[in-house]
Design an enzyme around this catalytic site. Structure first.
Site, mmCIF file in Angstrom:
data_model
loop_
_atom_site.group_PDB
_atom_site.id
_atom_site.type_symbol
_atom_site.label_atom_id
_atom_site.label_comp_id
_atom_site.label_asym_id
_atom_site.label_seq_id
_atom_site.Cartn_x
_atom_site.Cartn_y
_atom_site.Cartn_z
ATOM 1 C CG ASP A 89 -0.067 -0.206 2.515
ATOM 2 O OD1 ASP A 89 1.173 -0.089 2.445
ATOM 3 O OD2 ASP A 89 -0.648 -0.468 3.587
ATOM 4 C CG HIS A 409 -2.100 -7.901 -1.206
ATOM 5 N ND1 HIS A 409 -3.415 -8.178 -1.519
ATOM 6 C CD2 HIS A 409 -2.127 -6.735 -0.525
ATOM 7 C CE1 HIS A 409 -4.193 -7.221 -1.034
ATOM 8 N NE2 HIS A 409 -3.434 -6.333 -0.428
ATOM 9 C CG ASP A 449 1.361 -17.224 -6.685
ATOM 10 O OD1 ASP A 449 1.393 -16.062 -6.235
ATOM 11 O OD2 ASP A 449 2.086 -17.611 -7.622
ATOM 12 C CD GLU A 458 0.231 -6.785 2.710
ATOM 13 O OE1 GLU A 458 -0.669 -6.511 3.507
ATOM 14 O OE2 GLU A 458 0.400 -6.174 1.633
#
Ligand SMILES: *[C@@H]1O[C@H](CO)[C@@H](O)[C@H](O)[C@H]1NC(C)=O
Ligand SMILES: *[C@@H]1O[C@H](CO)[C@@H](O)[C@H](O)[C@H]1NC(C)=O
Ligand SMILES: *[C@@H]1O[C@H](CO)[C@@H](O)[C@H](O)[C@H]1NC(C)=O
Ligand SMILES: *[C@@H]1O[C@H](CO)[C@@H](O)[C@H](O)[C@H]1NC(C)=O
Ligand SMILES: *[C@@H]1O[C@H](CO)[C@@H](O)[C@H](O)[C@H]1NC(C)=O
Ligand SMILES: *[C@@H]1O[C@H](CO)[C@@H](O)[C@H](O)[C@H]1NC(C)=O
Length: 547
Positions: A89, A409, A449, A458
């Site tokens: 993020d 991710h 995955d 992540e």
């Protein structure tokens, strides 16, 4: 004559191609360095480059990253640009960053020769410095430490590239009245460990003294009453990076300050806090960004070796962690495949406890020859698991093997912009996130995955921090090739939602329907019985009995 020229140009050309290829793959100064581990070290620092916030330097290697977060701190008229985004993020957090930097520095100090052999000492310094420069900015005066930039609510609703990071990006600080003991002490540890590295190994004494000055200042803020966790003062970080206590952080910060400055006041403070909080006797629990208790036993044993309480606790901690079956209340165990698994920790990132524990085991193995074999055997097995010696035939590092995770991710690397379709839009990750460690497999050693399964895919600053040290150790000790090098079979197919799972779901649904029907029939019978006993007025009560 012409033929001779053509042949010699061909020779030159092929030589150039070979050397270029070797440079890309290996880039090693020392011909004895294992090329795979050298590449892993380079790739891991490439991952940190991909996490950079702020104005990127001209030597930025990550083509899909741009300048970003250039207004960070403006809400408080401070410059909080730069530093690292925390994970997939665009939030910035001081606590996990400081934890990660302290581990990168520690591993660098421990196995600097590994970095030297791989020609990565400059890269190590710039990786650390991108973080420590920001920590210095985040501590603009003696009474303030910024601990978070960006709001979880705003940022978690965005999935896309660094060119569209949502605003506002509020910044949050602790100070001398709204204190945050844990985060300030952890920041001191990061700055002090980096100071030692720059001053004693990196030959940059000016920067080292800026770092140690900032470390002493922020440690004084950590020691300001009342002692409390920083989320009491900054609730915005609740449920994101919240610790349970501040006690081990105070010891960790003081020990690193002692290492950096040689000032015995800090050694004594560490020892006093260690006793005051009874850290030698707290139940063994895994070490991670939220709690450096395991780390302080080992660091204390290393830096204050005459104080034998640290070594005693270090051995107890490591024996419990690395040989769970020998201990009565071990928090971890080995999965069938041999992965160290710690309930409550491994569930959301199984690659972290194994790495942090291996890191500490390897540091301590150098201090105590009677334990050396046991702890290095443990660490070697875990590192090998992580690098392909596992049921999935998967190294849990992106971009190093065909079986590497393909779907970390990570909003920027994915190339996607649709938060409702993180998995499928786009189907394949647009940019390879070289060197990123992913969360890892589940308790059954299975890895799916899937980009949307953040527990498995992540990536984060603190996942790669111990990795740097583990790889430098492997280079330093001339370890054999990582297991993935000889893996030629594809990862076993373990799709979650087809075949077996499909008919199992059907059976479960049918069973539930039968049970429901049975319960309704039973309720109806009961109701009829109650009606017979009490007449219609008992209906209300009748419902309450069986259902
Ligand atoms: C480091 O890794 C990146 C990404 O894999 C690669 O592009 C680069 O060539 C490598 N550099 C060196 C010096 O090995
Ligand atoms: C070592 O790395 C530096 C970049 O930090 C690079 O300029 C140099 O060519 C490398 N040396 C070798 C021998 O690979
Ligand atoms: C300290 O931080 C708290 C919480 O962020 C804030 O309310 C308070 O105004 C700050 N105090 C000073 C002196 O800046
Ligand atoms: C350390 O830096 C000094 C001054 O910049 C320089 O003279 C010296 O050669 C350097 N030493 C090493 C080992 O790089
Ligand atoms: C050691 O650190 C303490 C605490 O910051 C400080 O008061 C003292 O002056 C320092 N001693 C030396 C010799 O620098
Ligand atoms: C933190 O540690 C202190 C000192 O050991 C203890 O008194 C306190 O209860 C702990 N707090 C939590 C939330 O565990």
């Amino acid at each position: 004559m012409y033929l001779g020229r053509i042949i010699s140009s061909c020779l030159v050309l092929s030589f150039t191609i070979t050397t270029t290829f070797n440079n890309v793959m290996v880039s090693a100064q020392d011909s004895n360095v294992n090329p795979h581990y050298a590449a892993l070290l380079n790739n891991s620092m490439w991952f940190y480059e991909a996490q950079r916030s702020g104005k990127l330097p001209s030597d930025n290697r990550v083509s899909w990253r741009h300048d970003s977060g250039l207004q960070d701190g403006q809400d408080h008229n401070v410059d909080l640009t730069g530093g690292y985004y925390d994970a997939g993020d665009y939030l910035k957090f001081t606590l996990p960053l400081a934890h990660s930097l302290s581990l990168i520095s520690w591993g660098g100090i421990e196995w600097y020769d590994g970095y030297t052999k791989a020609n990565q000492t400059k890269a190590l310094q710039s990786t650390i410095r991108w973080g420590t420069d920001w920590l210095i900015k985040a501590h603009p005066d003696a009474n303030t430490l910024y601990v978070q930039v960006g709001s979880g609510e705003v940022d978690n609703n965005y999935w896309g590239p660094d060119t569209g990071i949502p605003t506002p990006r509020p910044s949050y600080a602790i100070n001398n009245t709204a204190t945050g003991t844990d985060v300030a002490a952890m920041t001191a540890a990061a700055l002090a460990s980096a100071s030692y590295l720059f001053g004693n190994l990196g030959n940059d004494t000016n920067y080292a003294s800026s770092l140690s000055n900032a470390a002493m200042s922020v440690f004084a803020l950590a020691e300001t009453a009342p002692f409390q966790v920083y989320t009491n003062s900054v609730p915005a970080a609740d449920n994101l990076y919240q610790t349970n206590n501040y006690t081990s952080q105070l010891v960790y910060g003081a020990l690193w300050l002692y290492k950096a400055t040689g000032n015995t006041t800090y050694r004594d403070k560490a020892s006093q806090y260690y006793d005051r909080f009874n850290l030698a006797n707290v139940p063994v629990s895994p070490m991670d960004w939220s709690d450096p208790t395991g780390a302080v036993h080992i660091l204390g044993a290393e830096l204050d070796s005459s104080n034998t309480k640290y070594a005693t606790a270090a051995k107890k901690w490591l024996d419990t962690m690395t040989n769970p079956s020998s201990a009565s209340n071990a928090p971890c165990f080995f999965t069938k495949g041999g992965l160290l698994w710690c309930d409550g920790y491994s569930d959301s990132n199984s690659m972290v406890p194994l790495q942090d524990t291996s890191f500490l085991a390897l540091v301590y193995s150098r201090l105590d020859s009677s334990k050396s074999q046991q702890y290095t055997d443990f660490a070697t097995k875990q590192i090998n698991y992580m690098l392909g010696d596992n049921y999935m035939l998967t190294p849990y590092v992106c971009g190093v093997h065909m079986n590497s995770p393909h779907n970390p991710h990570h909003a920027g690397a994915s190339g996607g912009t649709d938060i409702g379709n993180i998995d499928t839009s786009p189907p394949e990750e647009l940019h390879l996130l070289y060197g990123a460690i992913v969360g890892g497999p589940n308790k059954d050693d299975i890895f799916y995955d899937e980009r949307n399964d953040w527990t498995q895919t992540e990536v984060a600053l603190d996942y790669n921090a111990p990795f740097q040290g583990l790889v430098a150790y492997q280079i330093s000790t001339n370890a054999a090739d990582p297991p993935y090098v000889t893996i030629t079979s594809p990862r076993p197919n373990v799709s979650r939602s087809h075949g077996l799972a499909g008919w199992l779901i059907a059976v479960i649904v049918i069973v539930i329907l039968f049970l429901l029907a049975g319960a309704c029939y039973y309720a109806w019978l009961k109701r009829q019985a109650l009606k017979r006993r009490f007449g219609n007025g008992g209906g209300q009560q009748g419902y309450a009995v069986p259902v």
